[in-house]
Design an enzyme around this catalytic site. Structure first.
Site, PDB file in Angstrom:
ATOM      1  N   SER A 319       0.796  -1.216   0.000  1.00  0.00           N
ATOM      2  CA  SER A 319       0.000   0.000   0.000  1.00  0.00           C
ATOM      3  C   SER A 319       0.839   1.282   0.000  1.00  0.00           C
ATOM      4  CB  SER A 319      -0.944  -0.073   1.204  1.00  0.00           C
ATOM      5  OG  SER A 319      -1.799   1.013   1.231  1.00  0.00           O
ATOM      6  N   GLU A 625     -12.635   5.863   6.621  1.00  0.00           N
ATOM      7  CA  GLU A 625     -11.634   6.303   7.582  1.00  0.00           C
ATOM      8  C   GLU A 625     -11.199   7.687   7.127  1.00  0.00           C
ATOM      9  OE1 GLU A 625      -9.298   2.744   9.549  1.00  0.00           O
ATOM     10  OE2 GLU A 625      -8.722   2.969   7.467  1.00  0.00           O
ATOM     11  N   ALA A 626     -10.767   8.503   8.092  1.00  0.00           N
ATOM     12  CA  ALA A 626     -10.358   9.863   7.731  1.00  0.00           C
ATOM     13  C   ALA A 626      -9.253   9.821   6.674  1.00  0.00           C
ATOM     14  CB  ALA A 626      -9.883  10.601   8.970  1.00  0.00           C
ATOM     15  N   GLY A 756      -1.102  -0.476  14.214  1.00  0.00           N
ATOM     16  CA  GLY A 756      -1.171  -1.873  13.795  1.00  0.00           C
ATOM     17  C   GLY A 756      -0.208  -2.160  12.660  1.00  0.00           C
ATOM     18  N   THR A 757       0.444  -1.137  12.140  1.00  0.00           N
ATOM     19  CA  THR A 757       1.309  -1.357  10.975  1.00  0.00           C
ATOM     20  C   THR A 757       2.737  -0.884  11.191  1.00  0.00           C
ATOM     21  OG1 THR A 757       0.796   0.784  10.032  1.00  0.00           O
ATOM     22  CG2 THR A 757      -0.651  -1.018   9.403  1.00  0.00           C
ATOM     23  N   ARG A 762       0.443   5.939  18.165  1.00  0.00           N
ATOM     24  CA  ARG A 762      -0.051   7.121  17.451  1.00  0.00           C
ATOM     25  C   ARG A 762      -0.805   8.035  18.415  1.00  0.00           C
ATOM     26  NH1 ARG A 762       1.580   6.153  12.588  1.00  0.00           N
ATOM     27  NH2 ARG A 762       1.210   4.141  11.581  1.00  0.00           N
TER      28      ARG A 762
HETATM   29  C1  16G Z   1      -4.084  -0.284   7.461  1.00  0.00           C
HETATM   30  C2  16G Z   1      -5.576  -0.390   7.310  1.00  0.00           C
HETATM   31  C3  16G Z   1      -6.223   0.952   7.394  1.00  0.00           C
HETATM   32  C4  16G Z   1      -5.831   1.616   8.687  1.00  0.00           C
HETATM   33  C5  16G Z   1      -4.351   1.638   8.849  1.00  0.00           C
HETATM   34  C6  16G Z   1      -4.008   2.081  10.233  1.00  0.00           C
HETATM   35  C7  16G Z   1      -6.711  -1.986   5.926  1.00  0.00           C
HETATM   36  C8  16G Z   1      -6.900  -2.507   4.547  1.00  0.00           C
HETATM   37  N1  16G Z   1      -5.893  -0.970   6.028  1.00  0.00           N
HETATM   38  O1  16G Z   1      -3.523   0.430   6.418  1.00  0.00           O
HETATM   39  O2  16G Z   1      -7.591   0.771   7.351  1.00  0.00           O
HETATM   40  O3  16G Z   1      -6.298   2.923   8.724  1.00  0.00           O
HETATM   41  O4  16G Z   1      -3.826   0.335   8.690  1.00  0.00           O
HETATM   42  O5  16G Z   1      -2.652   1.993  10.428  1.00  0.00           O
HETATM   43  O6  16G Z   1      -7.283  -2.470   6.889  1.00  0.00           O
HETATM   44  P1  16G Z   1      -2.034   2.134  11.861  1.00  0.00           P
HETATM   45  O7  16G Z   1      -2.618   1.041  12.715  1.00  0.00           O
HETATM   46  O8  16G Z   1      -0.566   1.992  11.636  1.00  0.00           O
HETATM   47  O9  16G Z   1      -2.413   3.478  12.368  1.00  0.00           O
HETATM   48 MG    MG Z   2      -3.844   1.058   0.558  1.00  0.00          MG
END
Ligand code: 16G
Ligand code: MG
Length: 798
Positions: A319, A625-626, A756-757, A762
Site C-alpha cells: 500500500s 476512515e479519515a 497496527g502497521t 499514534r
Molecule cells: C491499514 C488499514 C487501514 C488503517 C491503517 C491504520 C486496511 C486494509 N488498512 O492500512 O484501514 O487505517 O492500517 O494503520 O485495513 P495504523 O494502525 O498503523 O495506524
Molecule cells: Mg492502501
C-alpha cells in the site's frame, strides 16, 4: 461473565467447573451439532482468561429423547495445571432418568509423566574424595609424558575422567517432566524462536533486537494460549477427523502433496530469527524478508479455499509503505478481509520453523476439518513494486504445491482483486471477473449517472489525479477510454519517473496536509491522490492566497451520505442510512452528521474490517476512515427495494428519477472494499449531479484543526484501549493525564493507540486552533513517553 467470576471468587490456582452451561461452541463439539452461540463465546472467553482447559472430548452429554439428537452442553473445565491428571468419561449407557448422561471425571488417578533421556549429572554430595585422590595419583603416574601435546592432553583427560567415574556417583540422566497435554510442536518452535531472539539480544543489547525478542515472546504466549484452548478440540477431533482423513484412499496422494510442500518450501527458506505478525492489513515489512511468507500464504489461501469451497484472493502489496517494503493480504469469498481466526493461522504459518511447517499446516487442516480432496482456487494480484513480481510467484508456488488452481491477474489494484474474487464467487452476479468487466461496469454506471446533468462544462469535467507512482495510475489510464470524455483526467505521478509513494500519494497528502510533489494545480482546481495500491483517496484544492485545503475521508463520507439521504427522500424509500467512522474522524464531521444531517453515526476501531463489519448492520452503511479508505454497503433488501422502484412503471417522475440514480450509484460502488477509482467516480458524479464546486463541498462544515504524531516506546502493546480506541485502560494513569490535558483547551479531544502497521504509538489531537491542537498533541506525546516506556529522545514541541 461477571456471574462466573463471582462464583469463582479470588484468584485460585486449581479450579474445576462442572455444569450445564447451555453454551454451544465448536471448541467442544464437532460433527453435525457443531455451532456457536453467545453463551459459547462467553465461555470461550472465560476459558481463555482463566487459563482453563475444557476436558470434553466432543461427545454429546445430553440427548433429546424425542429426536435422538445429542448436544454437548455439560462442560468440565479445569485449571490448565490440572489437565494432565484428569480423565473424562460419559456414561452413554444410561441417562439415569434425566436427559443428561452422567459424566465421570477423575482427578489425580494418573500422574502422567514423561521420562526424558539425558546425560547424567555428577552427584558431588556422595563423592568419595579420598578414593578420587588415590586413583588420580595412580592413573597420572601411568600417563606417557613423551608424546606430543595433543595425545598427552587426551591421556590426562581420559585418566582423570576414569578416576572420577570410579569415585563419584552419577544420576541416571532420565529426568521426569510433567505431561502437558496441550503442548504442541508450534509451542516448541515458538519457544525456540524466542530463545534464539533472546541470545541475539544478549549479544547486541540493541533496541531492534529487544523489539524482536518482545514480539517473539508475545508469539509464544499467543501460541500457548491457542494450543490450550484447542486441546479439547484436538482430543475430540483426532478420533473423528483424522480417521476419515487418514483412512481415505487418497492418503498416498496427500502424502505426495505434502512431500511437494516440503521440497518447495526449501526453495523459500525462512530468514533466521524473523518474527512477523498478520496485522491490520496483512503482513508488511522489507520485501527481502517476505519470500517464505508469500509461499506460505499461497499454502494457506489454498486451505482457505478448500475450507470455504470458494475462490480466495491473495494480494501482494504494501500500500502506502515505501517502495522497498512489500506485503500480502488474503481476501475472503465475498471480497472481504480474511476472517480473524485465519489471521492467527497466517501468523503461525509464517513463523513456523522450516522443519515445523508441515506440522503447522496439518494442524490447520485438522482444526478446521478440511477435506484435502476438495478442489481449491486462488486469485493472485500484485502492485507495481519491483519486488512484487518474484513475491507473487512465490505465492503461486505455494498454491501449486498444495495442488490448488490459480489465476494470476498480474498488476491490479487491491480493490480490483477484491472485486474479482466477489464476482467469481457470486457466479458473475456482482459482475464479470475480469479487469475489462470492472471498467465496463463502473464506467457505464458513471455515464448513466452524469448523462442528464445539464450544462456540464469542460472545467467541471476536469480532475487532476496524483497516482502515487503506483498501480492506481496505471489502471486509471487503462480505464480512461471507457469514460468517453465524461471525465477529463490529468494524471501526475504516473510511475514513469518518480518513486512509489515518495512525496506523493494519499497518505503523504493526508498526514503532511500539503499537495504532493509534481502536481501542478491552479487555484480552485479539483485534485485527488490515490495511495500505492489505490484503495484510498483524498481530495484537495488550492484556495485563495495558495492555501491548501484537504477534503479527507470524513468530507467524502459527508458528501456521499448527504447525497444518498436526499435521493432516499425523493424516492420515498424508507431505508436506514448510517455513517461509520473511527476515532480519527474530525469532531466537526461527527457533529455535522449527527446534528444537521440527522444520520446515525457509529465509531469503530481503526482498520477496514471493523468499519466494514459495522456498516453491514444498516440498510445503507457509508464507511470511511479519515485517511480516505471507504465505501458504501447496501443490504440485499435495500438493493431489491431500489431495483423494484426503478422498474415500477406506476411511480411518479421524481421518485423514478431518484430510484434510477440510486440504482446506478449502487453499480458504481465497489462494495467489497474501499476503492480509489470507484470512489473518485462516485464523488465526481455526486458533485456533477448536485452542481457543486469543490469549494462548496468543502464549506459543508469546517474541520477542527488537528495534529497526528507518533511516539516510540519499548513495547507498544502496553497501551490497551477501549471505547473504539477513544480511551486507554493501560498503562495506569495515562487516560487521566490525557483527560486533564484536554481540559486545558477549547473544543479539544485527544486519544492514543498502538499502531497496527508500524512499531509506534499514534497520538491524535484536535482543538479550536492549530496552535492548541499542536500543543495538545505534544503534551499527550510526552505523557505517552513518560507513562508508556518511551525510548529515544523525548518528544519536542512542534
Ligand atoms: C491499514 C488499514 C487501514 C488503517 C491503517 C491504520 C486496511 C486494509 N488498512 O492500512 O484501514 O487505517 O492500517 O494503520 O485495513 P495504523 O494502525 O498503523 O495506524
Ligand atoms: Mg492502501
Amino acid at each position: 461473565m461477571e456471574v462466573l467470576e463471582r462464583v469463582e471468587g479470588q484468584e485460585r490456582s486449581k479450579v474445576m467447573w462442572c455444569g450445564d452451561f447451555n453454551a454451544h461452541n465448536t471448541l467442544w463439539v464437532g460433527g453435525e451439532g457443531k455451532r456457536m452461540d453467545g453463551n459459547g463465546q462467553v465461555m470461550e472467553h472465560f476459558i481463555e482468561r482463566k487459563d482453563l482447559v475444557c476436558l470434553n472430548d466432543g461427545r454429546g452429554t445430553r440427548i433429546d429423547v424425542a429426536t435422538g439428537k445429542e448436544s454437548a452442553l455439560d462442560l468440565t473445565l479445569v485449571s490448565s495445571t490440572m489437565a494432565g491428571i484428569c480423565e473424562w468419561e460419559v456414561w452413554e449407557e444410561s441417562a439415569v432418568g434425566s436427559d443428561h448422561y452422567p459424566i465421570v471425571c477423575t482427578v489425580g488417578q494418573r500422574e502422567e509423566e514423561v521420562l526424558v533421556d539425558g546425560v547424567g549429572r555428577w552427584v558431588f554430595g556422595r563423592a568419595k574424595w579420598d578414593q578420587l585422590q588415590e586413583l588420580s595419583e595412580q592413573v597420572m603416574a601411568r600417563v606417557d609424558m613423551r608424546g606430543d601435546v595433543d595425545s598427552m592432553k587426551n591421556w590426562v583427560r581420559t585418566a582423570l575422567v576414569g578416576a572420577a567415574t570410579e569415585a563419584i556417583p552419577k544420576s541416571s540422566g532420565r529426568r521426569r517432566r510433567k505431561a502437558v497435554p496441550w503442548w504442541t510442536e508450534e509451542c516448541e518452535a515458538m519457544v525456540r524462536i524466542r530463545n534464539r531472539a533472546f541470545r541475539v539480544l544478549k549479544r547486541t543489547h540493541n533496541f531492534q533486537h529487544l523489539i524482536q525478542y518482545k514480539q517473539a515472546q508475545a508469539m509464544v504466549k499467543i501460541t500457548i494460549r491457542q494450543a490450550k484452548s484447542h486441546v479439547a478440540r484436538r482430543i475430540g477431533k483426532l478420533s473423528i477427523h483424522s480417521t476419515s482423513l487418514l483412512a481415505s484412499s487418497s492418503t498416498t496422494a496427500r502424502m505426495a502433496q505434502f512431500e511437494e510442500v516440503s521440497q518447495k518450501s526449501a526453495v523459500h527458506p525462512m530468514p533466521v530469527g524473523l518474527v512477523l505478525q498478520y496485522g491490520t492489513a496483512g503482513f508488511r515489512t522489507n520485501a527481502k524478508q517476505l519470500d517464505h511468507v508469500m509461499f506460505r500464504m499461497g499454502l494457506l489461501a489454498t486451505l482457505r479455499s478448500k475450507k470455504t469451497k470458494a475462490t480466495i484472493g491473495v494480494m501482494v502489496t504494501a500500500s502506502h509503505n515505501p517502495e522497498e517494503d512489500n506485503g500480502v493480504k488474503l481476501v475472503d469469498p465475498m471480497g472481504e478481509m480474511v476472517t480473524p481466526a485465519w489471521e492467527g493461522y497466517a501468523t503461525q504459518l509464517a513463523n513456523a520453523e522450516q522443519e515445523g511447517l508441515l506440522t503447522a499446516l496439518k494442524d490447520v487442516i485438522e482444526r478446521e476439518a478440511i477435506s484435502m480432496a476438495q478442489e481449491a482456487s486462488v486469485f493472485v494480484g500484485k502492485d507495481t513494486r519491483p519486488s512484487s513480481e518474484s513475491l507473487s510467484q512465490a505465492v503461486l508456488d505455494g498454491v501449486h504445491a498444495l495442488g490448488g488452481h490459480s489465476k494470476d491477474y498480474g498488476l491490479v489494484t487491491t480493490p480490483q482483486l477484491h472485486y474479482m474474487v466477489c464476482c467469481q464467487n457470486t457466479q458473475g452476479r456482482y459482475g464479470e471477473a475480469t479487469v475489462k468487466g470492472y471498467y465496463r461496469k463502473l464506467s457505464q454506471a458513471f455515464i448513466q449517472l452524469t448523462k442528464n446533468v445539464p450544462n456540464r462544462t469542460d472545467d467541471q469535467k476536469a480532475l487532476l489525479v496524483d497516482g502515487a507512482n503506483g498501480i492506481g495510475a496505471l489502471k486509471v489510464c487503462e480505464m480512461e477510454t471507457y469514460l468517453k470524455n465524461e471525465l477529463q483526467l490529468s494524471l501526475f505521478n504516473d510511475g514513469s519517473s518518480g518513486k512509489l509513494n515518495h512525496l506523493c500519494g494519499a497518505d503523504y497528502v493526508k498526514v503532511q496536509q500539503r499537495a504532493p510533489k509534481g502536481v501542478e494545480m491552479t487555484a480552485g482546481e479539483r485534485c485527488c491522490s490515490y495511495d500505492g495500491d489505490a484503495d484510498r483517496i483524498v481530495y484537495y484544492y488550492s484556495g485563495s492566497a495558495g492555501r491548501f485545503h484537504l477534503l479527507d475521508g470524513d468530507k467524502i463520507a459527508t458528501l456521499i451520505s448527504t447525497y444518498l439521504k436526499e435521493l432516499l427522500t425523493q424516492a420515498g424509500l424508507d431505508l436506514q442510512i448510517a455513517v461509520v467512522q473511527t476515532a480519527y474522524a474530525n469532531g466537526s464531521s461527527t457533529q455535522y452528521l449527527e446534528d444537521t444531517m440527522k444520520v446515525i453515526v457509529r465509531c469503530t476501531k481503526t482498520g477496514v474490517k471493523h468499519l466494514h463489519h459495522a456498516a453491514q448492520e444498516f440498510d445503507i452503511g457509508v464507511y470511511f476512515e479519515a485517511n480516505g479508505h471507504g465505501t458504501v454497503l447496501f443490504s440485499k433488501a435495500a438493493e431489491e427495494k431500489i431495483q423494484q422502484l426503478a422498474q415500477d412503471s406506476n411511480t411518479n417522475d421524481e421518485r423514478k428519477r431518484a430510484a434510477l440514480l440510486l440504482q446506478n450509484t449502487v453499480n458504481l460502488i465497489n462494495q467489497t472494499v474501499g476503492d480509489a477509482i470507484s470512489d473518485m467516480l462516485l464523488i465526481e458524479a455526486v458533485l456533477a449531479i448536485r452542481g457543486m464546486t469543490v469549494q462548496q463541498w468543502d464549506a459543508i462544515y469546517t474541520d477542527l484543526p488537528n495534529r497526528q504524531l507518533k511516539v516510540k516506546v519499548a513495547d507498544r502493546r502496553v497501551i490497551d484501549t477501549t471505547d473504539a480506541e477513544r480511551r486507554t485502560v493501560s498503562p495506569a494513569g495515562l487516560q487521566e493525564a490525557i483527560d486533564s490535558l484536554v481540559k486545558k483547551y477549547r473544543q479539544a479531544r485527544s486519544f492514543v493507540r498502538p499502531s497496527g502497521t508500524e512499531d509506534v504509538v499514534r497520538v491524535y489531537a484536535e482543538a479550536d486552533t492549530q496552535e492548541s491542537a499542536d500543543a495538545l498533541a505534544h503534551e499527550v506525546s510526552l505523557a505517552v513517553y513518560r507513562l508508556a516506556g518511551g525510548v529515544g529522545e523525548e518528544p519536542k514541541p512542534l
